[in-house]
Design an enzyme around this catalytic site. Structure first.
Site, PDB file in Angstrom:
ATOM      1  N   LYS A 165      -8.647  -1.439   5.974  1.00 27.55           N
ATOM      2  CA  LYS A 165      -9.052  -2.158   4.649  1.00 27.55           C
ATOM      3  C   LYS A 165      -8.003  -3.154   4.600  1.00 27.55           C
ATOM      4  O   LYS A 165      -8.195  -4.302   3.802  1.00 27.55           O
ATOM      5  CB  LYS A 165      -8.848  -0.905   3.606  1.00 27.55           C
ATOM      6  CG  LYS A 165     -10.166  -0.097   3.780  1.00 27.55           C
ATOM      7  CD  LYS A 165      -9.964   1.032   2.876  1.00 27.55           C
ATOM      8  CE  LYS A 165      -9.405   2.143   3.432  1.00 27.55           C
ATOM      9  NZ  LYS A 165      -9.062   3.427   2.934  1.00 27.55           N
ATOM     10  N   ASP A 178     -15.367   2.652   7.479  1.00 25.52           N
ATOM     11  CA  ASP A 178     -14.274   3.441   7.199  1.00 25.52           C
ATOM     12  C   ASP A 178     -14.673   4.288   5.956  1.00 25.52           C
ATOM     13  O   ASP A 178     -14.261   5.547   5.809  1.00 25.52           O
ATOM     14  CB  ASP A 178     -12.969   2.651   6.948  1.00 25.52           C
ATOM     15  CG  ASP A 178     -11.934   3.673   6.132  1.00 25.52           C
ATOM     16  OD1 ASP A 178     -11.322   4.644   6.854  1.00 25.52           O
ATOM     17  OD2 ASP A 178     -11.555   3.430   4.832  1.00 25.52           O
ATOM     18  N   ARG A 221     -14.410  12.940   6.853  1.00 26.49           N
ATOM     19  CA  ARG A 221     -13.340  13.687   7.172  1.00 26.49           C
ATOM     20  C   ARG A 221     -12.748  14.492   6.264  1.00 26.49           C
ATOM     21  O   ARG A 221     -12.301  15.539   6.129  1.00 26.49           O
ATOM     22  CB  ARG A 221     -12.077  12.422   7.625  1.00 26.49           C
ATOM     23  CG  ARG A 221     -12.278  11.944   8.961  1.00 26.49           C
ATOM     24  CD  ARG A 221     -11.308  10.631   8.824  1.00 26.49           C
ATOM     25  NE  ARG A 221     -10.154  11.027   8.667  1.00 26.49           N
ATOM     26  CZ  ARG A 221      -9.143  10.104   8.175  1.00 26.49           C
ATOM     27  NH1 ARG A 221      -9.484   8.877   7.626  1.00 26.49           N
ATOM     28  NH2 ARG A 221      -8.148  10.346   8.047  1.00 26.49           N
ATOM     29  N   HIS A 228       0.992  -1.308  -0.024  1.00 23.05           N
ATOM     30  CA  HIS A 228      -0.130  -0.012  -0.061  1.00 23.05           C
ATOM     31  C   HIS A 228       0.548   1.083   0.111  1.00 23.05           C
ATOM     32  O   HIS A 228       1.788   1.439   0.766  1.00 23.05           O
ATOM     33  CB  HIS A 228      -1.027  -0.011   1.365  1.00 23.05           C
ATOM     34  CG  HIS A 228      -1.752   1.318   1.096  1.00 23.05           C
ATOM     35  ND1 HIS A 228      -3.104   1.248   0.747  1.00 23.05           N
ATOM     36  CD2 HIS A 228      -1.579   2.450   1.906  1.00 23.05           C
ATOM     37  CE1 HIS A 228      -3.570   2.453   0.707  1.00 23.05           C
ATOM     38  NE2 HIS A 228      -2.775   3.163   1.506  1.00 23.05           N
ATOM     39  N   SER A 251      -7.674   3.765   9.108  1.00 21.74           N
ATOM     40  CA  SER A 251      -8.297   4.027   7.784  1.00 21.74           C
ATOM     41  C   SER A 251      -7.806   2.698   6.903  1.00 21.74           C
ATOM     42  O   SER A 251      -8.280   1.958   6.442  1.00 21.74           O
ATOM     43  CB  SER A 251      -8.449   5.331   7.278  1.00 21.74           C
ATOM     44  OG  SER A 251      -9.127   5.360   5.821  1.00 21.74           O
TER      45      SER A 251
HETATM   46  N1  URA Z   1      -6.055   6.825   2.604  1.00 20.82           N
HETATM   47  C1  URA Z   1      -6.845   6.027   3.216  1.00 20.82           C
HETATM   48  O1  URA Z   1      -7.437   5.122   2.960  1.00 20.82           O
HETATM   49  N2  URA Z   1      -7.352   6.539   4.401  1.00 20.82           N
HETATM   50  C2  URA Z   1      -6.990   7.857   4.779  1.00 20.82           C
HETATM   51  O2  URA Z   1      -7.452   8.306   5.893  1.00 20.82           O
HETATM   52  C3  URA Z   1      -6.130   8.401   4.276  1.00 20.82           C
HETATM   53  C4  URA Z   1      -5.565   8.017   3.021  1.00 20.82           C
END
Ligand code: URA
Length: 429
Positions: free
Chosen positions: A191, A165, A172, A86, A187
């Site tokens: 995932k 999320d 947010r 990621h 967050s």
């Molecule tokens: N990417 C995400 O998935 N979540 C965040 O809070 C910031 C970047």
């Protein structure tokens, strides 16, 4: 139904700087998912977290609660080790495209559940959708079959993966509460853990093109995510990488695919190749192959074969010509000298304004739009030489893109020595 907690009490506790108990965090996320906690209450709570932080246990509780808001995938029984990567996102960051097939060419499964771009950083799915016929949506069965076969899949995350999320992130985004390390870390990691990967390599960016530009803050985010992964039983390593200048020579969609294919053919810009190889080495070490010769797999066509298989498996035609922009505009060097700087954020905003990115979720993107760079910091440039080409289908977008590029290309006097940048600043495990 009577509720176990009162939202106002939970918000006030965080507002006053207190650590929240596990049960109240779990309740908050569940009640938000059920619609019992209103958006404005969740936004107020997110602001309290942004201002007062969370400790390691609270962040873990929040992450687990968000995972439990949806389904948890499992790749057990696939007969292959799974490893994922990621990136926190950057300008010209197309690394997933060569990386996933490269790692898969060693017999490892790479389930790369990706997103679309928002703001000045591009989205992996938007880039791949410039390939004729390629589709981002795979069912769980299709994903498993592709991982068992070709080994790599880059696809959209299903709606049921950490749905709490998704809602919290959208809130947010509109309430100035993105830049909180506990919220970002939970967050991203909710995932990734829900996705069911056995191990994970994180590319955490710092510099102007990153969403946490300060290196110390990016490092804190990396440590927090590594702790979360480790606590959840996912072997996790992070590289802290410089995003103050764009990666490679392209920022857009189709032009980034083109550059990725160059890397898969053993060429391409040195920084893209370096980061691809470094991340692949980390991923394969986590997958139990610490001695894998990743450079050889790029150079002898194995990674390219895996790429062709991956694109075809998702309906794409890797041989079809990529879309070409209807309009272009060259930016010329205004003096002789050495390119000293090339601000990533300015290039990202220019590509976005040309149509490569979207302002709102769901907006379409132009696949051919973007910025092609003709020099990297340290290169000698001559007055009148093109240093960038703007690409778009809509000429009316060019003036605003040019505004974003003002001051981006800094040209130092001829002969100035520009110290090379260290792309990989640290490794956190
Ligand atoms: N990417 C995400 O998935 N979540 C965040 O809070 C910031 C970047």
């Amino acid at each position: 139904m009577s509720e176990a907690f009162d939202a106002v009490d939970v918000i006030a506790a965080k507002r006053d700087g207190r650590a929240l108990e596990t049960a109240s965090i779990r309740w908050l996320v569940d009640a938000f998912t059920r619609g019992v906690v209103a958006d404005e209450q969740m936004a107020a709570w997110a602001m309290a977290v942004l201002l007062n932080g969370m400790d390691r246990r609270e962040i873990r509780d929040l992450t687990l609660a968000m995972i439990d808001s949806g389904e948890r995938m499992s790749f057990a029984g696939l007969g292959k080790v799974t490893v994922d990567k990621h990136s926190t996102g950057g300008v010209g960051d197309k690394i997933t495209l060569p990386l996933a097939p490269l790692v898969a060419s060693f017999g490892v499964a790479v389930p790369q559940l990706s997103g679309r771009g928002l703001g000045h950083t591009g989205g992996t799915l938007d880039k791949l959708e410039s390939i004729l016929g390629w589709r981002a949506d795979l069912s769980t069965e299709e994903l498993r079959a592709q991982l068992a076969g070709v080994g790599a899949a880059i696809c959209a995350a299903g709606a049921d993966l950490a749905p709490a999320d998704k809602r919290l992130y959208a809130l947010r985004d509109t309430t100035g509460t993105v830049e909180s390390i506990p919220l970002i870390a939970s967050s991203i990691m909710s995932k990734k853990i829900a996705e069911g990967t056995a191990s994970l390599v994180l590319d955490v960016k710092f510099g102007s093109g990153a969403f946490l530009p300060q290196q110390e803050r990016a490092e804190e985010l990396a440590r927090t995510m590594v702790e979360l992964g480790t606590d959840a039983g996912v072997a996790t390593v992070a590289l802290l990488t410089d995003m103050s200048v764009p990666l490679g020579l392209t920022a857009g969609n189709a032009i980034e695919v083109e550059e990725s294919v160059e890397v898969l053919a053993g060429g391409g810009p040195a920084d893209i190749r370096e980061l691809t190889l470094a991340l692949a080495t980390e991923m394969l070490a986590l997958a139990g192959l610490p001695d894998a010769d990743v450079a050889a797999a790029l150079d002898d066509g194995r990674a390219m074969d895996a790429w062709l298989g991956m694109i075809r498996a998702q309906g794409g035609d890797p041989e079809a010509p990529l879309p070409v922009a209807r309009e272009s505009h060259q930016v010329l060097a205004d003096r002789d000298g050495v390119l000293a700087d090339q601000d990533a954020r300015g290039v990202g905003v220019a590509a976005w304004r040309l149509g490569a990115g979207r302002a709102r979720q769901g907006d379409p993107v132009q696949h051919a739009a973007g910025v092609r760079l003709h020099a990297k910091p340290g290169d000698v440039v001559r007055a009148g030489q093109p240093i960038a080409t703007l690409l778009t289908d809509d000429a009316a977008r060019i003036p605003r893109a040019l505004e974003a590029l003002e001051g981006v290309h800094v040209i130092a006097p001829p002969g100035t020595a520009i110290p090379p940048r260290r792309l990989i600043a640290a490794r956190i495990a």
